[in-house]
Design an enzyme around this catalytic site. Structure first.
Site, PDB file in Angstrom:
ATOM      1  N   SER A   1      13.350  24.786  19.802  1.00  0.00           N
ATOM      2  CA  SER A   1      12.624  24.436  18.573  1.00  0.00           C
ATOM      3  C   SER A   1      11.568  23.370  18.888  1.00  0.00           C
ATOM      4  O   SER A   1      10.546  23.280  18.225  1.00  0.00           O
ATOM      5  CB  SER A   1      13.588  23.913  17.515  1.00  0.00           C
ATOM      6  OG  SER A   1      14.608  24.850  17.316  1.00  0.00           O
TER       7      SER A   1
ATOM      8  N   LYS B   1      21.436  26.719  27.321  1.00  0.00           N
ATOM      9  CA  LYS B   1      20.334  25.787  27.567  1.00  0.00           C
ATOM     10  C   LYS B   1      20.777  24.346  27.321  1.00  0.00           C
ATOM     11  O   LYS B   1      20.412  23.450  28.044  1.00  0.00           O
ATOM     12  CB  LYS B   1      19.125  26.118  26.692  1.00  0.00           C
ATOM     13  CG  LYS B   1      17.908  25.298  27.099  1.00  0.00           C
ATOM     14  CD  LYS B   1      16.693  25.667  26.322  1.00  0.00           C
ATOM     15  CE  LYS B   1      16.687  25.000  24.980  1.00  0.00           C
ATOM     16  NZ  LYS B   1      16.617  23.519  25.049  1.00  0.00           N
TER      17      LYS B   1
ATOM     18  N   HIS C   1      18.190  31.622  19.041  1.00  0.00           N
ATOM     19  CA  HIS C   1      19.211  31.700  17.983  1.00  0.00           C
ATOM     20  C   HIS C   1      19.534  33.166  17.675  1.00  0.00           C
ATOM     21  O   HIS C   1      20.678  33.516  17.426  1.00  0.00           O
ATOM     22  CB  HIS C   1      18.714  31.029  16.695  1.00  0.00           C
ATOM     23  CG  HIS C   1      18.446  29.559  16.835  1.00  0.00           C
ATOM     24  ND1 HIS C   1      17.174  29.042  16.863  1.00  0.00           N
ATOM     25  CD2 HIS C   1      19.294  28.514  16.971  1.00  0.00           C
ATOM     26  CE1 HIS C   1      17.241  27.734  16.990  1.00  0.00           C
ATOM     27  NE2 HIS C   1      18.517  27.376  17.057  1.00  0.00           N
TER      28      HIS C   1
ATOM     29  N   HIS D   1      14.644  30.607  16.386  1.00  0.00           N
ATOM     30  CA  HIS D   1      13.789  31.367  17.303  1.00  0.00           C
ATOM     31  C   HIS D   1      14.635  32.421  18.011  1.00  0.00           C
ATOM     32  O   HIS D   1      15.825  32.569  17.707  1.00  0.00           O
ATOM     33  CB  HIS D   1      13.091  30.427  18.300  1.00  0.00           C
ATOM     34  CG  HIS D   1      14.017  29.480  18.995  1.00  0.00           C
ATOM     35  ND1 HIS D   1      14.999  29.908  19.881  1.00  0.00           N
ATOM     36  CD2 HIS D   1      14.151  28.140  18.932  1.00  0.00           C
ATOM     37  CE1 HIS D   1      15.658  28.869  20.336  1.00  0.00           C
ATOM     38  NE2 HIS D   1      15.183  27.775  19.766  1.00  0.00           N
TER      39      HIS D   1
ATOM     40  N   GLN E   1      25.856  19.730  25.938  1.00  0.00           N
ATOM     41  CA  GLN E   1      26.436  19.904  24.592  1.00  0.00           C
ATOM     42  C   GLN E   1      27.542  20.956  24.628  1.00  0.00           C
ATOM     43  O   GLN E   1      28.642  20.752  24.100  1.00  0.00           O
ATOM     44  CB  GLN E   1      25.318  20.330  23.627  1.00  0.00           C
ATOM     45  CG  GLN E   1      25.816  20.869  22.304  1.00  0.00           C
ATOM     46  CD  GLN E   1      24.694  21.138  21.323  1.00  0.00           C
ATOM     47  OE1 GLN E   1      24.116  20.213  20.786  1.00  0.00           O
ATOM     48  NE2 GLN E   1      24.386  22.399  21.062  1.00  0.00           N
TER      49      GLN E   1
ATOM     50  N   GLY F   1      24.223  27.982  22.977  1.00  0.00           N
ATOM     51  CA  GLY F   1      23.348  28.387  24.077  1.00  0.00           C
ATOM     52  C   GLY F   1      23.644  27.600  25.346  1.00  0.00           C
ATOM     53  O   GLY F   1      23.963  26.405  25.289  1.00  0.00           O
TER      54      GLY F   1
ATOM     55  N   MET G   1      20.324  23.851  13.661  1.00  0.00           N
ATOM     56  CA  MET G   1      19.595  22.854  12.862  1.00  0.00           C
ATOM     57  C   MET G   1      18.325  23.484  12.293  1.00  0.00           C
ATOM     58  O   MET G   1      17.379  22.775  11.917  1.00  0.00           O
ATOM     59  CB  MET G   1      19.266  21.631  13.719  1.00  0.00           C
ATOM     60  CG  MET G   1      20.530  20.921  14.202  1.00  0.00           C
ATOM     61  SD  MET G   1      20.282  19.192  14.586  1.00  0.00           S
ATOM     62  CE  MET G   1      19.152  19.308  15.940  1.00  0.00           C
ATOM     63  N   GLY G   2      18.281  24.819  12.250  1.00  0.00           N
ATOM     64  CA  GLY G   2      17.116  25.499  11.678  1.00  0.00           C
ATOM     65  C   GLY G   2      16.005  25.675  12.694  1.00  0.00           C
ATOM     66  O   GLY G   2      16.225  25.521  13.897  1.00  0.00           O
ATOM     67  N   ALA G   3      14.788  26.008  12.190  1.00  0.00           N
ATOM     68  CA  ALA G   3      13.648  26.351  13.048  1.00  0.00           C
ATOM     69  C   ALA G   3      14.087  27.433  14.036  1.00  0.00           C
ATOM     70  O   ALA G   3      13.940  27.291  15.251  1.00  0.00           O
ATOM     71  CB  ALA G   3      13.089  25.121  13.758  1.00  0.00           C
TER      72      ALA G   3
HETATM   73  O1  PAF Z   1      22.257  22.626  19.178  1.00  0.00           O
HETATM   74  C1  PAF Z   1      22.050  22.311  17.980  1.00  0.00           C
HETATM   75  O2  PAF Z   1      21.192  22.874  17.301  1.00  0.00           O
HETATM   76  C2  PAF Z   1      22.843  21.175  17.365  1.00  0.00           C
HETATM   77  O3  PAF Z   1      23.118  20.180  18.287  1.00  0.00           O
HETATM   78  C3  PAF Z   1      24.144  21.643  16.675  1.00  0.00           C
HETATM   79  C4  PAF Z   1      25.114  22.239  17.678  1.00  0.00           C
HETATM   80  C5  PAF Z   1      23.804  22.681  15.615  1.00  0.00           C
HETATM   81  C6  PAF Z   1      24.826  20.461  15.996  1.00  0.00           C
HETATM   82  O4  PAF Z   1      24.015  19.869  15.046  1.00  0.00           O
END
Ligand code: PAF
Length: 273
Positions: free
Chosen positions: A183, A146, A34, A31, A150, A144, A27-29
């Protein structure tokens, strides 16, 4: 690095692609966390694709989507420097329409821990990840550790929908003092950042107990709650890798998870033992 902004364009571009594709949805930002996903994907694949899409459906009403850190230009530079081949950068309208088919998270595993305080959050995560995986058709997708819940639910979705992508779990990256990179750390004041260290301290203490042979979940959780006590704790849980509560830590098959708020910022962390 090629930047592509629509699903149709990306699918067309990849139509005749025979190389292995490593995919990192974000979702950007961006670090270091990522960056470690990107590095792993580069080691294991011939082509690496990163998506940046701030997914509205995983934010609940009242959660401030607009305040989520946005660093588009810096993110592009990071991707370029890391050797990403394609950056997929869609807009909301490219991904969602007004009348949508969507996925539902499983009734048990999707509604405990983070799913208990954020019902429907995982519906949004699973729906967007399914869409992104269908657009990119990667060989492997990187997530990740973390965000352990998810990761567990995405792995379950891939298995239960007979999808052919391999889900690769990557270790959490930490600051030198132990704070897990996120983030959301950008929201913390210097004082709150110090307070936030109680989260990784509680996990280190739990690990030390396990190493001393104390495996009883209740004892470990009580000790962690004491360390975390000044914070607003959402949960401390000890689960096996199937995400079921266990009364004793099973070495090689356990995850200890914490979610606590520091000010208004909810922080997650965990340790895989
Ligand atoms: O972990 C994330 O940044 C988000 O939940 C993901 C997996 C990109 C889905 O929007």
């Amino acid at each position: 690095m090629k930047i592509i902004s629509t699903p149709i364009e990306l699918k067309e571009y990849l139509k005749n692609e025979n190389r292995s594709i490593g995919f990192i949805p974000t979702m950007g930002a961006l670090h270091e966390g990522h960056i470690s996903l990107i590095k792993k994907a580069k080691e294991q694949n011939e082509l690496v694709i990163v998506s940046i899409f701030l997914n509205p459906t995983q934010f609940l009403r009242g959660e401030d989507l607009d305040k989520y850190p946005k660093k588009d230009e810096a993110d592009k530079q990071i991707c370029k420097l890391c050797g990403v081949d394609i950056l997929f950068f869609p807009k909301t309208d490219d991904i969602y329409s007004s009348d949508e088919v969507s996925l539902l998270a499983p009734k048990v595993r999707g509604y405990v821990l983070e799913g208990e305080s954020r019902p429907s959050h995982f519906n949004g995560v699973l729906t967007v990840v399914m869409k992104l995986l269908n657009i990119v058709s990667p060989t492997r997708a990187y997530f990740g550790k973390k965000d352990a819940q998810q990761l567990n639910l995405i792995s379950l979705m891939v298995k239960q929908f007979f999808m052919s992508v391999e889900i690769v779990a990557v270790d959490t990256v930490r600051e030198k003092d132990g704070l897990a990179l996120s983030s959301r750390n950008a929201y913390l004041t210097p004082l709150q950042r110090v307070e936030a260290l109680k989260i990784s301290t509680s996990l280190r203490s739990a690990t030390a107990m396990v190493m001393r042979g104390i495996l009883d979940s209740e004892l470990i959780v009580a000790n962690m709650r004491e360390i975390l006590s000044p914070l607003d704790i959402s949960y401390v849980a000890i689960l096996n890798r199937e995400f079921t509560q266990i009364s004793k830590v099973e070495l090689g098959n356990s995850v200890i998870l914490v979610e606590a708020s520091v000010g208004n910022t909810r922080l997650l962390d965990n340790i895989w033992l």
